[in-house]
Design an enzyme around this catalytic site. Structure first.
Site, short mmCIF file in Angstrom:
data_model
loop_
_atom_site.label_atom_id
_atom_site.label_comp_id
_atom_site.label_asym_id
_atom_site.label_seq_id
_atom_site.Cartn_x
_atom_site.Cartn_y
_atom_site.Cartn_z
CB CYS A 1 -6.46 47.10 -53.64
SG CYS A 1 -7.20 47.91 -52.20
CG ASN B 1 0.51 44.74 -45.57
OD1 ASN B 1 1.61 45.14 -45.25
ND2 ASN B 1 0.34 43.57 -46.17
CD GLU C 1 -1.66 39.82 -44.55
OE1 GLU C 1 -1.31 38.72 -44.07
OE2 GLU C 1 -1.50 40.12 -45.75
CB CYS D 1 -4.72 48.38 -47.80
SG CYS D 1 -5.46 47.08 -48.78
CD GLU E 1 -2.32 51.19 -50.63
OE1 GLU E 1 -2.34 50.38 -49.68
OE2 GLU E 1 -2.38 50.86 -51.82
CB CYS F 1 -6.12 51.60 -51.52
SG CYS F 1 -5.97 50.63 -50.00
N1 THU Z 1 -2.35 45.34 -49.80
C1 THU Z 1 -2.07 46.62 -49.41
O1 THU Z 1 -1.58 46.87 -48.30
N2 THU Z 1 -2.37 47.62 -50.28
C2 THU Z 1 -2.92 47.43 -51.51
O2 THU Z 1 -3.33 48.39 -52.16
C3 THU Z 1 -2.97 46.08 -52.08
C4 THU Z 1 -2.93 44.98 -51.07
C5 THU Z 1 -2.07 44.25 -48.85
C6 THU Z 1 -3.32 43.62 -48.30
C7 THU Z 1 -2.80 42.25 -47.87
O3 THU Z 1 -2.30 42.34 -46.54
C8 THU Z 1 -1.64 41.98 -48.80
O4 THU Z 1 -1.35 43.21 -49.45
C9 THU Z 1 -1.92 40.93 -49.86
O5 THU Z 1 -3.07 41.22 -50.55
#
Ligand code: THU
Length: 120
Positions: A82, A42, A44, A53, A55, A85
């Site tokens: 999520c 991930n 940000e 994300c 994935e 994804c």
């Molecule tokens: N996140 C992912 O990388 N993948 C997911 O499927 C769920 C959420 C990350 C996004 C964000 O940077 C952190 O988790 C908190 O939500």
């Protein structure tokens, strides 16, 4: 490559996540049908909705290296994917999604994670 091994690669990748806002580090590992593994994390951003994300990062890397839907055998991720994804994973036709949930390593088909999904 076992599903456990793939998940270990996702865990190792998570160390490179850029998550200064949530501090929630996520790693993903895509197993391609030719045996290659492509990882993602991930990423940000100060403008929160622009975050990526793990994935989608891994799948986008696979595409940049020439992969297409149908080339993905499995994807492992250190968190439960999520909704967005799940839609991406479904499009890439993975057979298995391997992820930790409530302390257990689960293996699911993409259509189990996103039933009756949107299709064009
Ligand atoms: N996140 C992912 O990388 N993948 C997911 O499927 C769920 C959420 C990350 C996004 C964000 O940077 C952190 O988790 C908190 O939500």
């Amino acid at each position: 490559m076992t599903d456990q091994d793939l998940h270990e690669q996702a865990k190792a990748a998570a160390a490179c996540a850029y998550a200064p806002y949530s501090k929630f580090l996520v790693g993903a590992a895509v197993l391609l049908r030719d045996g290659r593994v492509v990882t993602g994390v991930n990423v940000e951003n100060a403008s929160y909705p622009l975050g990526m994300c793990a994935e989608r990062c891994a799948l986008a890397r696979a595409v940049a290296e020439g992969s297409r839907p149908g080339d993905v055998e499995a994807i492992a991720v250190t968190a439960s994917p999520c909704g967005g994804c799940r839609q991406w994973i479904l499009e890439f036709g993975a057979e298995r999604v391997v992820f930790m949930h409530a302390g257990k390593l689960l293996v699911r088909r993409p259509d189990e994670l996103l039933p009756d999904s949107f299709q064009l």
